[in-house]
Design an enzyme around this catalytic site. Structure first.
Site, PDB file in Angstrom:
ATOM      1  N   LYS A 197       0.858  -1.124  -0.063  1.00  0.00           N
ATOM      2  CA  LYS A 197      -0.021   0.055   0.032  1.00  0.00           C
ATOM      3  C   LYS A 197       0.876   1.118   0.009  1.00  0.00           C
ATOM      4  O   LYS A 197       0.562   2.169  -0.713  1.00  0.00           O
ATOM      5  CB  LYS A 197      -0.982  -0.037   1.259  1.00  0.00           C
ATOM      6  CG  LYS A 197      -1.849  -1.224   1.539  1.00  0.00           C
ATOM      7  CD  LYS A 197      -2.672  -0.829   2.598  1.00  0.00           C
ATOM      8  CE  LYS A 197      -1.855  -0.695   3.852  1.00  0.00           C
ATOM      9  NZ  LYS A 197      -1.128  -1.840   4.395  1.00  0.00           N
TER      10      LYS A 197
ATOM     11  N   ARG B 253      -9.036   1.733   8.768  1.00  0.00           N
ATOM     12  CA  ARG B 253      -8.563   0.486   9.307  1.00  0.00           C
ATOM     13  C   ARG B 253      -9.455  -0.487   9.901  1.00  0.00           C
ATOM     14  O   ARG B 253      -9.570  -1.578  10.155  1.00  0.00           O
ATOM     15  CB  ARG B 253      -7.600   0.735  10.317  1.00  0.00           C
ATOM     16  CG  ARG B 253      -6.276  -0.231  10.423  1.00  0.00           C
ATOM     17  CD  ARG B 253      -5.289  -0.377   9.350  1.00  0.00           C
ATOM     18  NE  ARG B 253      -4.066  -0.846  10.020  1.00  0.00           N
ATOM     19  CZ  ARG B 253      -2.887  -0.376   9.770  1.00  0.00           C
ATOM     20  NH1 ARG B 253      -2.977   0.800   8.817  1.00  0.00           N
ATOM     21  NH2 ARG B 253      -1.721  -0.771   9.954  1.00  0.00           N
TER      22      ARG B 253
ATOM     23  N   ARG C 198      11.051  -7.135   5.502  1.00  0.00           N
ATOM     24  CA  ARG C 198      11.172  -5.591   6.074  1.00  0.00           C
ATOM     25  C   ARG C 198      11.818  -5.693   7.620  1.00  0.00           C
ATOM     26  O   ARG C 198      12.293  -4.495   7.819  1.00  0.00           O
ATOM     27  CB  ARG C 198       9.890  -5.160   6.130  1.00  0.00           C
ATOM     28  CG  ARG C 198       9.719  -3.423   6.231  1.00  0.00           C
ATOM     29  CD  ARG C 198       8.254  -3.181   5.670  1.00  0.00           C
ATOM     30  NE  ARG C 198       7.109  -3.380   6.629  1.00  0.00           N
ATOM     31  CZ  ARG C 198       6.080  -3.167   6.433  1.00  0.00           C
ATOM     32  NH1 ARG C 198       5.497  -2.542   5.398  1.00  0.00           N
ATOM     33  NH2 ARG C 198       5.015  -3.330   7.347  1.00  0.00           N
TER      34      ARG C 198
ATOM     35  N   ARG D 215      11.828  -2.124  11.642  1.00  0.00           N
ATOM     36  CA  ARG D 215      10.611  -1.655  12.214  1.00  0.00           C
ATOM     37  C   ARG D 215       9.917  -2.429  13.430  1.00  0.00           C
ATOM     38  O   ARG D 215       9.863  -3.750  13.349  1.00  0.00           O
ATOM     39  CB  ARG D 215       9.245  -1.675  11.411  1.00  0.00           C
ATOM     40  CG  ARG D 215       9.075  -0.381  10.541  1.00  0.00           C
ATOM     41  CD  ARG D 215       8.035  -0.436   9.589  1.00  0.00           C
ATOM     42  NE  ARG D 215       6.660  -0.691  10.046  1.00  0.00           N
ATOM     43  CZ  ARG D 215       5.543  -0.507   9.516  1.00  0.00           C
ATOM     44  NH1 ARG D 215       5.594   0.016   8.341  1.00  0.00           N
ATOM     45  NH2 ARG D 215       4.465  -1.000   9.892  1.00  0.00           N
TER      46      ARG D 215
ATOM     47  N   ARG E 133      -0.568  -8.596  13.868  1.00  0.00           N
ATOM     48  CA  ARG E 133      -0.888  -7.793  12.748  1.00  0.00           C
ATOM     49  C   ARG E 133      -1.760  -8.359  11.764  1.00  0.00           C
ATOM     50  O   ARG E 133      -2.713  -7.684  11.140  1.00  0.00           O
ATOM     51  CB  ARG E 133       0.272  -6.907  12.228  1.00  0.00           C
ATOM     52  CG  ARG E 133       1.131  -6.125  13.301  1.00  0.00           C
ATOM     53  CD  ARG E 133       2.303  -5.584  12.780  1.00  0.00           C
ATOM     54  NE  ARG E 133       1.822  -4.594  11.924  1.00  0.00           N
ATOM     55  CZ  ARG E 133       2.785  -4.317  10.740  1.00  0.00           C
ATOM     56  NH1 ARG E 133       3.774  -4.881  10.395  1.00  0.00           N
ATOM     57  NH2 ARG E 133       2.384  -3.424  10.170  1.00  0.00           N
TER      58      ARG E 133
HETATM   59  P1  AMP Z   1       1.036   0.845   9.058  1.00  0.00           P
HETATM   60  O1  AMP Z   1       2.298   1.683   8.818  1.00  0.00           O
HETATM   61  O2  AMP Z   1      -0.304   1.434   8.166  1.00  0.00           O
HETATM   62  O3  AMP Z   1       1.150  -0.785   9.083  1.00  0.00           O
HETATM   63  O4  AMP Z   1       0.785   1.181  10.419  1.00  0.00           O
HETATM   64  C1  AMP Z   1       1.699   0.825  11.583  1.00  0.00           C
HETATM   65  C2  AMP Z   1       0.909   0.911  12.974  1.00  0.00           C
HETATM   66  O5  AMP Z   1       0.178   2.055  13.254  1.00  0.00           O
HETATM   67  C3  AMP Z   1      -0.380  -0.079  12.970  1.00  0.00           C
HETATM   68  O6  AMP Z   1      -0.090  -1.458  13.349  1.00  0.00           O
HETATM   69  C4  AMP Z   1      -1.347   0.594  14.000  1.00  0.00           C
HETATM   70  O7  AMP Z   1      -0.797   0.318  15.362  1.00  0.00           O
HETATM   71  C5  AMP Z   1      -0.935   2.163  13.745  1.00  0.00           C
HETATM   72  N1  AMP Z   1      -2.071   2.418  12.697  1.00  0.00           N
HETATM   73  C6  AMP Z   1      -1.918   3.133  11.588  1.00  0.00           C
HETATM   74  N2  AMP Z   1      -2.917   3.438  10.909  1.00  0.00           N
HETATM   75  C7  AMP Z   1      -4.133   3.201  11.971  1.00  0.00           C
HETATM   76  C8  AMP Z   1      -5.352   3.485  11.835  1.00  0.00           C
HETATM   77  N3  AMP Z   1      -6.031   4.033  10.746  1.00  0.00           N
HETATM   78  N4  AMP Z   1      -5.981   2.997  12.871  1.00  0.00           N
HETATM   79  C9  AMP Z   1      -5.522   2.549  14.071  1.00  0.00           C
HETATM   80  N5  AMP Z   1      -4.060   2.385  14.137  1.00  0.00           N
HETATM   81  C10 AMP Z   1      -3.391   2.675  13.274  1.00  0.00           C
END
Ligand code: AMP
Length: 184
Positions: A9, A84, A124, A130, A141
């Site tokens: 994404k 999400r 990754r 990360r 996740r």
């Molecule tokens: P991502 O980089 O989009 O995978 O986001 C990393 C982490 O940030 C996720 O595993 C959540 O803990 C938090 N996060 C990101 N976007 C959201 C969202 N829209 N709602 C809730 N938590 C989020």
């Protein structure tokens, strides 16, 4: 942009944003920046993120509401990692009405099978370090994605805005598929 963690994404959203000349809004990036800067919000979110859980809806909705009002987002934007869950999708629709913006006109689902997702996230973890790509967090996740985010595919399919794209192949092949879906 919809899809499991590691589905591409961020990468594809970035390319699309550059092609269309609109910004990409990534709640994950915004949260990681808040954690790195040590803000109050970042302190609140860190443990939740490290555990691979979803940060509270009101926190991420606050981030998105502020961001979509900035001048560069007036002509559209790409959402990466938001919404999400269904509650966030509903609030997103309300926010766009509230701020006089167009509704979401396209949801792009990057479909990648689970084995490949796990492989990419492990990779990754090594290359980017990360914290939430740690082996024990990866499984959680994916579970959170399946339980909370995957149902959004139905939400956007009902609004006739969903395209499912095969998220495997080269970055450019996948990008061409996305452009083709958008043209249609
Ligand atoms: P991502 O980089 O989009 O995978 O986001 C990393 C982490 O940030 C996720 O595993 C959540 O803990 C938090 N996060 C990101 N976007 C959201 C969202 N829209 N709602 C809730 N938590 C989020």
């Amino acid at each position: 942009m919809l899809g499991a963690p590691g589905s591409g994404k961020g990468t594809q959203g970035e390319k699309l944003a550059a092609r269309l000349g609109i910004p990409k809004i990534s709640t994950g990036d915004a949260l990681r920046a808040a954690v790195a800067a040590g803000t109050e919000l970042g302190k609140k979110a860190k443990a939740t993120m490290d555990a691979g859980k979803l940060v509270a809806n009101d926190i991420v909705i606050g981030i998105v509401e502020e961001r979509l009002q900035q001048p560069d987002a007036r002509n559209g934007f790409i959402c990466d990692g938001f919404p999400r869950n269904t509650a966030q999708a509903e609030v997103m629709d309300e926010l766009l009405v509230k701020h006089g913006q167009q509704p979401i006109d396209h949801a792009i689902h990057l479909a990648v099978d689970q084995e490949e997702i796990i492989r990419r996230l492990h990779e990754r973890a090594v290359s980017e370090g990360r914290a939430d790509d740690k082996v024990e967090v990866i499984r959680h996740r994916i579970e959170v994605y399946t339980a909370e985010t995957h149902p959004l595919l139905d939400y956007y399919a009902k609004h006739n805005t969903l395209s499912t794209i095969a998220g495997v192949g080269t970055i450019d092949e996948i990008f061409q598929r996305i452009l083709k879906a958008l043209e249609q």
